[in-house]
Motif scaffolding. Structure first.
Motif, short mmCIF file in Angstrom:
data_model
loop_
_atom_site.label_atom_id
_atom_site.label_comp_id
_atom_site.label_asym_id
_atom_site.label_seq_id
_atom_site.Cartn_x
_atom_site.Cartn_y
_atom_site.Cartn_z
N ALA A 6 0.84 -1.19 0.00
CA ALA A 6 0.00 0.00 0.00
C ALA A 6 0.88 1.24 0.00
O ALA A 6 1.81 1.35 0.80
CB ALA A 6 -0.90 0.00 1.23
N ASN A 7 0.58 2.16 -0.89
CA ASN A 7 1.32 3.43 -0.92
C ASN A 7 0.62 4.41 0.03
O ASN A 7 -0.47 4.90 -0.27
CB ASN A 7 1.38 3.99 -2.34
CG ASN A 7 2.29 5.21 -2.42
OD1 ASN A 7 2.01 6.23 -1.81
ND2 ASN A 7 3.38 5.09 -3.16
N LEU A 8 1.25 4.67 1.16
CA LEU A 8 0.59 5.45 2.21
C LEU A 8 0.59 6.94 1.93
O LEU A 8 -0.06 7.70 2.65
CB LEU A 8 1.26 5.16 3.56
CG LEU A 8 1.22 3.71 4.03
CD1 LEU A 8 1.77 3.60 5.44
CD2 LEU A 8 -0.17 3.13 3.94
N THR A 9 1.28 7.38 0.90
CA THR A 9 1.17 8.78 0.48
C THR A 9 -0.16 9.01 -0.22
O THR A 9 -0.76 10.09 -0.10
CB THR A 9 2.33 9.16 -0.45
OG1 THR A 9 3.56 8.96 0.24
CG2 THR A 9 2.23 10.62 -0.88
N MET A 10 -0.63 8.01 -0.96
CA MET A 10 -1.83 8.16 -1.76
C MET A 10 -3.05 7.43 -1.19
O MET A 10 -4.18 7.83 -1.43
CB MET A 10 -1.57 7.68 -3.19
CG MET A 10 -0.59 8.54 -3.95
SD MET A 10 -0.55 8.10 -5.70
CE MET A 10 0.52 9.39 -6.34
N MET A 11 -2.82 6.36 -0.46
CA MET A 11 -3.92 5.55 0.08
C MET A 11 -4.12 5.84 1.57
O MET A 11 -3.20 6.27 2.26
CB MET A 11 -3.63 4.06 -0.13
CG MET A 11 -3.44 3.66 -1.59
SD MET A 11 -2.96 1.92 -1.77
CE MET A 11 -4.49 1.10 -1.30
N PHE A 12 -5.33 5.60 2.02
CA PHE A 12 -5.70 5.78 3.43
C PHE A 12 -5.50 7.22 3.88
O PHE A 12 -5.24 7.48 5.06
CB PHE A 12 -4.93 4.81 4.33
CG PHE A 12 -5.13 3.37 3.98
CD1 PHE A 12 -6.31 2.71 4.33
CD2 PHE A 12 -4.18 2.66 3.26
CE1 PHE A 12 -6.51 1.38 4.00
CE2 PHE A 12 -4.36 1.33 2.92
CZ PHE A 12 -5.54 0.68 3.28
#
Length: 256
Positions: A6-12
């Motif tokens: 999961a790319n946490l810059t773009m997701m969540f």
């Protein structure tokens, strides 16, 4: 089955950054990536990773002054000292978080400028040597000019030729399916030809950069092809959810 990060810059992004680690784990991810970790102490990030059983797949070297428009330093001859300092910063974070690879952004420069090409080659050699001493890989990623006008590394063939010419064992290609489709198309052929050079893959739909399977490309078929090609690395989900992050994860069922 691909191993998704999961790319946490773009997701969540519905959550504060440090809370996204737990949300990613709860959604079924066992790895994460993001653009930059440097707003937080490395020890805090390491604690979040350990607490949620997550692997740090990737992050970027410091890009310079992002808010002022910098998009990396590696191809900028007059920023060489700053780039050298950024290596130490990034590798300290990699050591703390256990990241096996780092991505280096080239910066905004003319690829026909011999000085920029020379600076880029020298920067990659220096970084690869330092990262190799820790057993880590270095990624370079072509980025399309629609998303990042003026970016130096905007061609997959140039990237592949450079990796072959430098012949550094830990210098690899970051194959972003979204950027490849916009720059060249012919995604499956590109993957098949360049697989020996690829160290990391990322995915988003084209043209809106939303969830896989929502755009013009058959992303699910492409991702399944990775298995046929023997790719064992991570696939970074570097997309912007069209609605909520969890609501948009239905595409993952294809790999359940």
């Amino acid at each position: 089955m691909p191993r998704f990060a999961a790319n946490l810059t773009m997701m969540f992004t519905e959550l504060p950054f440090l809370d996204r680690f737990g949300a990613a784990a709860a959604a079924g991810f066992d790895a994460v990536e993001y653009l930059f970790p440097y707003d937080f102490p490395a020890e805090i990030l390491a604690e979040r990773l350990q607490a949620h059983g997550l692997t740090q797949a990737l992050f970027n070297l410091p890009p310079g002054d992002w808010a002022a428009g910098d998009r990396g330093l590696a191809a900028l001859p007059d920023r060489a000292a700053e780039f050298r300092a950024s290596i130490a910063t990034a590798l300290a974070y990699a050591e703390a978080t256990g990241a096996g690879r780092v991505h280096v952004m080239s910066g905004l420069a003319d690829r026909n400028d011999a000085g920029a090409v020379r600076a880029y080659r020298e920067a990659l050699a220096r970084l690869s040597d330092a990262a190799g001493g820790q057993g880590r890989e270095v990624m370079i990623e072509p980025i399309n000019p629609r998303d990042m006008p003026g970016y130096f590394l905007d061609d997959f063939d140039f990237a592949a030729d450079l990796i072959a010419a430098l012949d550094l064992p830990n210098l690899k290609l970051q194959f972003d399916i979204y950027h490849r489709q916009i720059l060249h198309g012919d995604v499956l052929t590109g993957l098949r030809q360049m697989m020996p050079l690829i160290g990391h893959v990322q995915v988003a739909s084209v043209p809106e950069r939303h969830e896989p399977g929502t755009g013009e490309l058959d992303d699910i078929r492409v991702l399944r092809e990775l298995d046929a090609l023997g790719y064992g690395g991570f696939v970074g989900c570097e997309y912007r959810p069209a609605t909520g992050t969890v609501a948009g994860l239905g595409w993952l069922r294809a790999f359940g």
